[in-house]
Design a protein around this motif. Structure first.
Motif, short mmCIF file in Angstrom:
data_model
loop_
_atom_site.label_atom_id
_atom_site.label_comp_id
_atom_site.label_asym_id
_atom_site.label_seq_id
_atom_site.Cartn_x
_atom_site.Cartn_y
_atom_site.Cartn_z
N LEU A 298 0.81 -1.22 0.00
CA LEU A 298 0.00 0.00 0.00
C LEU A 298 0.85 1.28 0.00
O LEU A 298 0.60 2.19 -0.80
CB LEU A 298 -0.96 -0.02 1.19
N PRO A 299 1.88 1.39 0.86
CA PRO A 299 2.71 2.61 0.81
C PRO A 299 3.42 2.78 -0.54
O PRO A 299 3.52 3.91 -1.04
CB PRO A 299 3.72 2.41 1.94
N VAL A 300 3.89 1.67 -1.12
CA VAL A 300 4.56 1.75 -2.42
C VAL A 300 3.59 2.24 -3.49
O VAL A 300 3.93 3.11 -4.31
CB VAL A 300 5.13 0.37 -2.82
N PHE A 301 2.39 1.69 -3.46
CA PHE A 301 1.39 2.08 -4.45
C PHE A 301 1.00 3.56 -4.30
O PHE A 301 0.87 4.28 -5.29
CB PHE A 301 0.15 1.19 -4.30
N VAL A 302 0.83 3.99 -3.06
CA VAL A 302 0.44 5.39 -2.81
C VAL A 302 1.54 6.34 -3.27
O VAL A 302 1.28 7.36 -3.92
CB VAL A 302 0.12 5.60 -1.33
N ILE A 303 2.80 6.03 -2.93
CA ILE A 303 3.92 6.90 -3.30
C ILE A 303 4.08 6.95 -4.81
O ILE A 303 4.28 8.03 -5.40
CB ILE A 303 5.23 6.42 -2.63
N ALA A 304 3.98 5.76 -5.46
CA ALA A 304 4.24 5.70 -6.91
C ALA A 304 3.09 6.25 -7.73
O ALA A 304 3.31 6.95 -8.73
CB ALA A 304 4.55 4.26 -7.31
N MET A 305 1.88 5.93 -7.35
CA MET A 305 0.73 6.30 -8.17
C MET A 305 0.00 7.55 -7.69
O MET A 305 -0.83 8.10 -8.40
CB MET A 305 -0.27 5.13 -8.20
N GLY A 306 0.33 7.99 -6.47
CA GLY A 306 -0.35 9.17 -5.94
C GLY A 306 -0.13 10.41 -6.79
O GLY A 306 -1.04 11.24 -6.95
N TRP B 263 14.55 4.46 -2.99
CA TRP B 263 15.05 3.52 -1.98
C TRP B 263 13.93 2.99 -1.10
O TRP B 263 13.90 1.80 -0.76
CB TRP B 263 16.12 4.20 -1.12
N ILE B 264 13.02 3.86 -0.70
CA ILE B 264 11.89 3.41 0.14
C ILE B 264 11.05 2.38 -0.62
O ILE B 264 10.70 1.32 -0.07
CB ILE B 264 11.02 4.61 0.55
N GLN B 265 10.76 2.68 -1.89
CA GLN B 265 9.97 1.74 -2.68
C GLN B 265 10.72 0.41 -2.86
O GLN B 265 10.10 -0.67 -2.80
CB GLN B 265 9.64 2.34 -4.05
N MET B 266 12.02 0.48 -3.07
CA MET B 266 12.80 -0.74 -3.28
C MET B 266 12.80 -1.62 -2.04
O MET B 266 12.61 -2.85 -2.12
CB MET B 266 14.24 -0.39 -3.68
N LEU B 267 13.01 -1.04 -0.87
CA LEU B 267 13.06 -1.81 0.37
C LEU B 267 11.70 -2.45 0.67
O LEU B 267 11.62 -3.63 1.02
CB LEU B 267 13.49 -0.91 1.52
N LEU B 268 10.62 -1.68 0.52
CA LEU B 268 9.30 -2.22 0.81
C LEU B 268 8.94 -3.34 -0.18
O LEU B 268 8.39 -4.38 0.23
CB LEU B 268 8.25 -1.11 0.75
N THR B 269 9.25 -3.15 -1.45
CA THR B 269 8.92 -4.16 -2.46
C THR B 269 9.76 -5.42 -2.27
O THR B 269 9.26 -6.54 -2.46
CB THR B 269 9.15 -3.59 -3.87
N THR B 270 11.01 -5.24 -1.88
CA THR B 270 11.87 -6.41 -1.64
C THR B 270 11.32 -7.26 -0.51
O THR B 270 11.36 -8.49 -0.56
CB THR B 270 13.30 -5.94 -1.32
#
Length: 289
Positions: free
Chosen positions: A103-111, A133-140
């Motif tokens: 959810l945080p990755v989606f919000v940051i990327a698509m918001g 970096w935040i998106q990479m860590l959460l997705t990993t």
């Protein structure tokens, strides 16, 4: 020539292609006929002509799945029910974890696409590098934790040159993640206009497939409960008539062809047979609906 019908419990089937692969593997064994693979019950039925039960089990294992003989159907159903309950609990936990990290990755990327002001705020407060970096860590975390099940099954399937649905998830999620990692850690390797990340695509793929698996597992558990309730309607004992016309109550498993049983008004008909005397009415709604 002796023909023997057997039923095997198959573990590891997740989709229709899995059942088709098991069916193809069994039909490829000489001496096995009338193969029927049921994905809903995780079982395979077949007739052995010249092949053995071990040959059938080995063919299923060579196809990438595990199998064992069903000795006691009730015990096997109890074992499968407990196993599915454990898998359902683990699947639910993995889905919750995936949603929380996706959810945080989606919000940051698509918001920023939905609300331009939000995108400007993210760029000004975090900066592109920190954002990536935040998106990479959460997705990993999503791929390595709740998404590990796809890699554990999908990669061996790819190596056997028999890709399944898990393999497709692995390819899609890993491609998006790998490109995004390059854009994050080594942006100089890419043209300036191509330095973009797609971590949200990788995380969403895993989360949506997990959600689908969760709904499928819940539906199958409801089906199993219905089958179990239906089987519980069957009588476990029968009243067998002795030679002296007296009767004794025995387990239906001890009945053999030619035995005469007595069914009194209001009782369930325990086994198939032919009426030899008497008359009554039988409620057939369980069969006819």
């Amino acid at each position: 020539m002796t023909r023997k019908q057997i039923r095997l419990s198959v573990e590891g089937m997740n989709c229709g292609s899995c059942a088709s692969r098991v069916d193809k593997a069994l039909n490829g064994v000489k001496g096995i006929e009338d193969v029927s693979v049921n994905l809903a019950s995780d079982a395979a039925e077949m007739t052995l002509v010249t092949a053995s039960q071990e040959d059938a089990i080995q063919a299923i294992r060579d196809a990438g799945y595990d199998a064992h003989a069903i000795v006691d159907r009730e015990a096997e159903m109890a074992r499968q029910e407990q196993q599915k309950a454990n898998e359902f609990k683990q699947l639910k936990r993995d889905l919750i974890i995936a949603v929380l990290f996706t959810l945080p990755v989606f919000v940051i990327a698509m918001g920023s696409h939905l609300i331009p002001a939000f995108g400007e705020w993210v760029d000004s407060s975090l900066g592109q590098t920190t954002n990536f970096w935040i998106q990479m860590l959460l997705t990993t975390v999503v791929l390595a934790w709740p998404g590990r099940r796809f890699y554990q099954i999908g990669i061996p399937a790819l190596l056997r040159r028999a890709p399944d649905m898990n393999s497709l998830v692995v390819l899609g999620a890993t491609a998006a993640w790998g490109y995004s990692v390059v854009a994050t850690l080594m942006p100089q390797w890419l043209p300036a206009h191509a330095v973009n990340v797609y971590f949200e695509a990788s995380a969403v793929i895993v989360t949506l497939i997990l959600a689908g698996r969760f709904l499928e597992a819940r539906a199958k558990s409801h089906t199993s409960d219905a089958i179990k309730r239906l089987l519980n309607l069957q009588s476990k004992t029968a009243r067998r008539v002795r030679d002296d016309d007296s009767s004794e109550t025995v387990d239906i498993k001890s009945l053999s062809k030619g035995d005469i049983i007595e069914v009194r008004p209001g009782e369930q008909v325990p086994v198939d047979g032919t009426i030899v005397s008497g008359d009554s009415y039988v409620n057939e709604s369980m069969i006819t609906g």
